[in-house]
Design a protein around this motif. Structure first.
Motif, PDB file in Angstrom:
ATOM      1  N   GLY A  69       3.040  -1.399  18.165  1.00 24.25           N
ATOM      2  CA  GLY A  69       2.995  -0.320  17.174  1.00 24.25           C
ATOM      3  C   GLY A  69       2.899   1.052  17.814  1.00 24.25           C
ATOM      4  N   GLU A  70       2.074   1.171  18.856  1.00 31.28           N
ATOM      5  CA  GLU A  70       1.940   2.464  19.541  1.00 31.28           C
ATOM      6  C   GLU A  70       3.265   2.888  20.176  1.00 31.28           C
ATOM      7  N   ASP A  71       3.959   1.935  20.765  1.00 35.53           N
ATOM      8  CA  ASP A  71       5.250   2.224  21.383  1.00 35.53           C
ATOM      9  C   ASP A  71       6.258   2.710  20.335  1.00 35.53           C
ATOM     10  N   LEU A  72       6.334   1.996  19.211  1.00 36.93           N
ATOM     11  CA  LEU A  72       7.281   2.382  18.155  1.00 36.93           C
ATOM     12  C   LEU A  72       6.866   3.678  17.464  1.00 36.93           C
ATOM     13  N   ALA A  73       5.555   3.912  17.350  1.00 40.06           N
ATOM     14  CA  ALA A  73       5.074   5.158  16.729  1.00 40.06           C
ATOM     15  C   ALA A  73       5.513   6.359  17.561  1.00 40.06           C
ATOM     16  N   ARG A  74       5.446   6.234  18.883  1.00 36.31           N
ATOM     17  CA  ARG A  74       5.916   7.316  19.755  1.00 36.31           C
ATOM     18  C   ARG A  74       7.417   7.518  19.576  1.00 36.31           C
ATOM     19  N   LYS A  75       8.147   6.408  19.569  1.00 39.63           N
ATOM     20  CA  LYS A  75       9.608   6.483  19.473  1.00 39.63           C
ATOM     21  C   LYS A  75      10.060   7.119  18.154  1.00 39.63           C
ATOM     22  N   TYR A  76       9.413   6.709  17.054  1.00 40.44           N
ATOM     23  CA  TYR A  76       9.847   7.175  15.726  1.00 40.44           C
ATOM     24  C   TYR A  76       8.994   8.315  15.176  1.00 40.44           C
ATOM     25  N   LYS A  77       8.011   8.775  15.985  1.00 35.92           N
ATOM     26  CA  LYS A  77       7.128   9.868  15.571  1.00 35.92           C
ATOM     27  C   LYS A  77       6.525   9.578  14.199  1.00 35.92           C
ATOM     28  N   ALA A  78       5.898   8.409  14.102  1.00 35.19           N
ATOM     29  CA  ALA A  78       5.284   7.959  12.847  1.00 35.19           C
ATOM     30  C   ALA A  78       3.823   7.591  13.118  1.00 35.19           C
ATOM     31  N   PRO A  79       2.994   7.549  12.073  1.00 32.19           N
ATOM     32  CA  PRO A  79       1.577   7.203  12.258  1.00 32.19           C
ATOM     33  C   PRO A  79       1.406   5.760  12.765  1.00 32.19           C
ATOM     34  N   VAL A  80       0.618   5.611  13.823  1.00 34.40           N
ATOM     35  CA  VAL A  80       0.398   4.295  14.435  1.00 34.40           C
ATOM     36  C   VAL A  80      -0.135   3.286  13.417  1.00 34.40           C
ATOM     37  N   GLU A  81      -1.126   3.697  12.615  1.00 29.60           N
ATOM     38  CA  GLU A  81      -1.749   2.767  11.670  1.00 29.60           C
ATOM     39  C   GLU A  81      -0.721   2.200  10.689  1.00 29.60           C
ATOM     40  N   LYS A  82       0.170   3.059  10.217  1.00 33.66           N
ATOM     41  CA  LYS A  82       1.211   2.619   9.261  1.00 33.66           C
ATOM     42  C   LYS A  82       2.158   1.639   9.940  1.00 33.66           C
ATOM     43  N   ILE A  83       2.586   1.963  11.150  1.00 34.71           N
ATOM     44  CA  ILE A  83       3.527   1.089  11.855  1.00 34.71           C
ATOM     45  C   ILE A  83       2.878  -0.249  12.174  1.00 34.71           C
ATOM     46  N   VAL A  84       1.636  -0.232  12.664  1.00 33.15           N
ATOM     47  CA  VAL A  84       0.943  -1.485  12.987  1.00 33.15           C
ATOM     48  C   VAL A  84       0.808  -2.339  11.726  1.00 33.15           C
ATOM     49  N   GLY A  85       0.454  -1.725  10.604  1.00 33.76           N
ATOM     50  CA  GLY A  85       0.349  -2.456   9.341  1.00 33.76           C
ATOM     51  C   GLY A  85       1.667  -3.086   8.934  1.00 33.76           C
ATOM     52  N   ASP A  86       2.754  -2.321   9.076  1.00 30.70           N
ATOM     53  CA  ASP A  86       4.088  -2.847   8.736  1.00 30.70           C
ATOM     54  C   ASP A  86       4.474  -3.998   9.660  1.00 30.70           C
ATOM     55  N   ILE A  87       4.154  -3.859  10.952  1.00 29.65           N
ATOM     56  CA  ILE A  87       4.478  -4.919  11.913  1.00 29.65           C
ATOM     57  C   ILE A  87       3.703  -6.190  11.579  1.00 29.65           C
ATOM     58  N   ILE A  88       2.407  -6.036  11.281  1.00 31.23           N
ATOM     59  CA  ILE A  88       1.591  -7.208  10.931  1.00 31.23           C
ATOM     60  C   ILE A  88       2.176  -7.915   9.707  1.00 31.23           C
ATOM     61  N   ASN A  89       2.545  -7.147   8.684  1.00 28.79           N
ATOM     62  CA  ASN A  89       3.122  -7.757   7.475  1.00 28.79           C
ATOM     63  C   ASN A  89       4.407  -8.519   7.793  1.00 28.79           C
ATOM     64  N   MET A  90       5.280  -7.905   8.574  1.00 25.94           N
ATOM     65  CA  MET A  90       6.551  -8.545   8.905  1.00 25.94           C
ATOM     66  C   MET A  90       6.326  -9.800   9.747  1.00 25.94           C
ATOM     67  N   LEU A  91       5.509  -9.672  10.792  1.00 27.18           N
ATOM     68  CA  LEU A  91       5.294 -10.810  11.682  1.00 27.18           C
ATOM     69  C   LEU A  91       4.491 -11.925  11.015  1.00 27.18           C
ATOM     70  N   GLN A  92       3.604 -11.569  10.082  1.00 27.18           N
ATOM     71  CA  GLN A  92       2.842 -12.603   9.368  1.00 27.18           C
ATOM     72  C   GLN A  92       3.791 -13.495   8.579  1.00 27.18           C
ATOM     73  N   ASP A  93       4.775 -12.876   7.943  1.00 25.68           N
ATOM     74  CA  ASP A  93       5.770 -13.634   7.194  1.00 25.68           C
ATOM     75  C   ASP A  93       6.523 -14.586   8.130  1.00 25.68           C
ATOM     76  N   LEU A  94       6.898 -14.098   9.310  1.00 27.21           N
ATOM     77  CA  LEU A  94       7.604 -14.949  10.274  1.00 27.21           C
ATOM     78  C   LEU A  94       6.696 -16.059  10.810  1.00 27.21           C
ATOM     79  N   ALA A  95       5.433 -15.727  11.058  1.00 23.04           N
ATOM     80  CA  ALA A  95       4.480 -16.741  11.542  1.00 23.04           C
ATOM     81  C   ALA A  95       4.283 -17.830  10.494  1.00 23.04           C
ATOM     82  N   ASP A  96       4.191 -17.421   9.228  1.00 21.69           N
ATOM     83  CA  ASP A  96       4.017 -18.393   8.141  1.00 21.69           C
ATOM     84  C   ASP A  96       5.203 -19.351   8.035  1.00 21.69           C
ATOM     85  N   LYS A  97       6.373 -18.879   8.446  1.00 20.79           N
ATOM     86  CA  LYS A  97       7.588 -19.708   8.388  1.00 20.79           C
ATOM     87  C   LYS A  97       7.858 -20.465   9.694  1.00 20.79           C
TER      88      LYS A  97
END
Length: 103
Positions: A69-97
């Motif tokens: 998330g920190e790496d992508l936040a730097r790249k996209y100039k976005a808030p780390v907390e938001k990106i980490v939350g989005d990553i967790i949501n996306m990866l949780q769905d993949l982990a569940d499957k």
């Protein structure tokens, strides 16, 4: 009467400290014919969008979701907390499957 004991697989709950990795039974590769990335598991295929592909490329079992998330936040100039939350949501769905596990 015969008792049956069914052991449920414990659900992996991801958080920012989780170090995600794509399991051995899943292939993450570029499909030359379709010109896109694909996650292939037995009898299943997922075609992630470009941002999901960027996240999945970093799921190498070496860094945490927080660092991804920190790496992508730097790249996209976005808030780390938001990106980490989005990553967790996306990866949780993949982990569940079954497309992702914890290192």
């Amino acid at each position: 009467s015969t008792e049956r004991i069914i052991k449920m697989k414990e659900r992996l709950l991801l958080n920012s400290e989780t170090i995600p990795v794509i399991p051995e039974h899943v292939r993450f590769e570029f499909n030359e014919v379709r010109k896109e990335w694909v996650l292939l598991a037995p009898e299943r295929a997922l075609y992630p969008d470009p941002i999901a592909t960027e996240v999945l490329k970093k799921c190498d079992g070496k860094i945490s979701i927080q660092l991804i998330g920190e790496d992508l936040a730097r790249k996209y100039k976005a808030p780390v907390e938001k990106i980490v939350g989005d990553i967790i949501n996306m990866l949780q769905d993949l982990a569940d499957k079954g497309f992702l596990k914890e290192c």
